[in-house]
Motif scaffolding. Structure first.
Motif, PDB file in Angstrom:
ATOM      1  N   ASN A   4       0.881  -1.310   0.008  1.00 22.06           N
ATOM      2  CA  ASN A   4       0.182  -0.070   0.054  1.00 22.06           C
ATOM      3  C   ASN A   4       0.691   1.123  -0.093  1.00 22.06           C
ATOM      4  N   LYS A   5       2.041   1.296  -0.803  1.00 21.48           N
ATOM      5  CA  LYS A   5       2.853   2.421  -0.800  1.00 21.48           C
ATOM      6  C   LYS A   5       2.185   3.706  -0.887  1.00 21.48           C
ATOM      7  N   ASP A   6       1.483   3.873  -1.639  1.00 23.20           N
ATOM      8  CA  ASP A   6       0.536   5.230  -1.767  1.00 23.20           C
ATOM      9  C   ASP A   6      -0.192   5.720  -0.672  1.00 23.20           C
ATOM     10  N   ASP A   7      -0.327   4.839   0.475  1.00 22.84           N
ATOM     11  CA  ASP A   7      -0.897   5.268   1.600  1.00 22.84           C
ATOM     12  C   ASP A   7       0.007   5.369   2.821  1.00 22.84           C
ATOM     13  N   VAL A   8       1.209   5.071   2.733  1.00 19.93           N
ATOM     14  CA  VAL A   8       2.344   5.338   3.719  1.00 19.93           C
ATOM     15  C   VAL A   8       2.888   6.650   3.485  1.00 19.93           C
ATOM     16  N   GLY A  42      11.540   0.828  22.857  1.00 19.60           N
ATOM     17  CA  GLY A  42      11.989   0.526  21.563  1.00 19.60           C
ATOM     18  C   GLY A  42      11.133  -0.732  20.936  1.00 19.60           C
ATOM     19  N   ALA A  43      10.030  -1.243  21.446  1.00 17.98           N
ATOM     20  CA  ALA A  43       9.444  -2.203  20.696  1.00 17.98           C
ATOM     21  C   ALA A  43       8.512  -1.555  19.540  1.00 17.98           C
ATOM     22  N   GLU A  44       8.387  -2.238  18.492  1.00 20.41           N
ATOM     23  CA  GLU A  44       7.638  -1.594  17.431  1.00 20.41           C
ATOM     24  C   GLU A  44       6.345  -1.008  17.941  1.00 20.41           C
ATOM     25  N   VAL A  79      -0.459  -6.946  12.734  1.00 19.35           N
ATOM     26  CA  VAL A  79      -0.564  -5.471  11.972  1.00 19.35           C
ATOM     27  C   VAL A  79       0.979  -5.247  11.658  1.00 19.35           C
ATOM     28  N   LEU A  80       1.056  -4.801  10.502  1.00 21.39           N
ATOM     29  CA  LEU A  80       2.281  -3.998  10.011  1.00 21.39           C
ATOM     30  C   LEU A  80       2.047  -2.594  10.127  1.00 21.39           C
ATOM     31  N   GLY A  98       0.184   3.229   7.688  1.00 21.28           N
ATOM     32  CA  GLY A  98       0.812   4.280   7.024  1.00 21.28           C
ATOM     33  C   GLY A  98       2.069   4.584   7.478  1.00 21.28           C
ATOM     34  N   ILE A  99       2.778   3.762   7.992  1.00 18.61           N
ATOM     35  CA  ILE A  99       4.242   4.134   8.628  1.00 18.61           C
ATOM     36  C   ILE A  99       5.097   3.061   8.227  1.00 18.61           C
ATOM     37  N   ILE A 100       6.384   3.437   7.569  1.00 20.63           N
ATOM     38  CA  ILE A 100       7.630   2.774   7.465  1.00 20.63           C
ATOM     39  C   ILE A 100       8.308   2.894   8.873  1.00 20.63           C
TER      40      ILE A 100
END
Length: 438
Positions: free
Chosen positions: A148-152, A236-238, A254-255, A260-262
């Motif tokens: 979903n690159k366009d949403d990130v 520091g946990a994701e 969930v990634l 909307g996050i890298i």
């Protein structure tokens, strides 16, 4: 951006003994053993054979699997063997054993990547052999290519370094700030990100101030900023970091991209900045070497494949017989069965402890104090989970949300009865998975 509410956490003693120790580059060892299993996913197949001559940066391991990352030689020398060794997880791993020649000749194919578009960016990251350098070693080219690159639109750089003892990321921020900022700009350009946050615990104010100054000097204040975190574990946990910075809740499975996050470790991002200038793939690693069994604790850059023993010898050797050696921190690191195991890509620390520090207190009965519940970032109930595990009750384990546990160990750390609650949760997950496979 600031959050008034924080997820539960513990105050683990920091023991940042090497925070003021500038990083030292280790001498090239006589032999390196480079593992073909340095990432989540399919291991690589050796691309060299016994008797071959190799150079620094040369490809020596590859795989056609989607989830994998190539592996390169960290030294120049001669391949002496391809052998199998028991890995830290109990399985087997293939090692390419190289006798070094001391010349550190660079392979002729090493050159800065020529990138003009997003696809070229992803391919360059893949060819670099980069994996997540702060945790699970997930191949980075996959993370940087979300469906979903366009949403990130947001980049979060994980520079919390919340584990006790470890200071290697701290030193990187002080010593290689320009590489970090360069890497952030590259990601933002090719992925199309609008804003970036560098999450740093407030026990590293020198790093925060230094990065703020570099960002200001380069006129990037409108694009990126540091974000001060409480110096508590596990900031520091994701999933914790995403909530602390954005307020978004991220359940297990969930990634970050789904929100909307890298999100990537600070060392991973700094490597991108350096790689796009030099073209040198991932062949070395900065790590903290500490513990009461180490003569001279240091921050060290060592060739990947160097044995733990050789790294500790570079730090003066052992001043006491090591009872326990960890790769990583004391909360989530892995214990080694021997110090001849090689350094891999995502090592950020080697900790060696004597008997006085390594012996675990005797486990006693639960006193129902509730401290484990009070510190769990996701409000789980470790005592009830342990009871359900004892009964191998998969249905109850699921009902109690065992799969939400990220195995940070906060419950084990705080437990006055010294129960291994975090590890029990790990076993509980296996019960649920096994039930689901039947």
């Amino acid at each position: 951006m600031s959050q008034k509410k924080h997820l539960h956490s513990v105050h683990a003693p920091h023991f940042k003994n090497t925070a003021k120790c500038a990083t030292e580059v280790m001498d090239v060892p006589a032999v390196v053993k480079i593992s073909m299993s340095q990432h989540i996913g399919a291991p690589c197949t050796p691309q060299v054979a016994k008797g071959d001559t190799v150079k620094v940066g040369q490809l020596i391991g590859a795989s056609e699997a989607f989830v994998s990352a190539p592996i390169h030689s960290s030294v120049s020398g001669t391949v002496k063997a391809i052998e199998t060794q028991r890995a830290g997880n109990g399985g087997a791993e293939t090692l390419v054993v190289i006798e070094t020649d001391g010349k550190q000749e660079v392979w002729e194919g090493v050159k800065a990547p020529e990138v003009n578009d997003f696809d070229g960016f992803v391919q360059a990251i893949k060819e670099s052999g980069l994996v997540g350098l702060g945790g699970a070693a997930f191949p980075t080219h996959i993370k940087f290519n979300p469906k979903n690159k366009d949403d990130v639109h947001t980049l979060i750089v994980n520079a919390a370094e919340c584990e006790p003892f470890i200071t290697s990321d701290h030193r990187l921020m002080l010593e290689e700030a320009d590489d970090l900022i360069d890497g952030m700009e590259i990601l933002m350009k090719y992925i199309g990100l609008d804003h970036a946050y560098i999450g740093i615990e407030d026990n590293k104010m020198d790093a925060i101030e230094h990065l703020d100054a570099v960002i200001k000097e380069r006129g990037l204040q409108d694009k990126m900023e540091t974000f001060k975190l409480q110096a508590r574990y596990p900031k520091g946990a994701e999933r914790v970091l995403v909530y602390e910075i954005t307020g978004k809740t991220m359940d297990a499975g969930v990634l970050p991209a789904d929100l909307g996050i890298i999100l990537s470790n600070v060392t991973t991002i700094a490597f991108v900045g350096k790689y796009f200038k030099t073209g040198m793939p991932l062949v070395s690693k900065r790590m903290t070497v500490d513990g009461d069994a180490v003569e001279t604790p240091k921050n060290v850059i060592a060739p990947i494949g160097t044995s733990v023993h050789d790294v500790i010898q570079f730090c003066g050797g052992y001043k006491a017989e090591p009872k326990k050696i960890l790769m990583g921190g004391p909360m989530m690191g892995k214990a080694l069965y021997a110090d001849d195991m090689p350094i891999v890509k995502n090592n950020n620390a080697i900790l060696a402890f004597s008997s006085a520090k390594a012996i675990l207190p005797e486990e006693t009965a639960c006193i129902n104090c509730g401290r484990c519940v009070a510190v769990c970032p996701f409000n789980l109930m470790p005592v009830q989970l342990a009871d359900a595990y004892d009964k191998r009750d998969a249905e109850q384990l699921e009902k109690l949300r065992v799969m939400q546990c990220m195995e940070c160990g906060s419950c084990s750390f705080i437990c006055p009865a010294h129960r291994p609650l975090g590890f029990i949760n790990k076993l509980g997950k296996a019960v649920v998975k096994e039930a689901g496979n039947k």
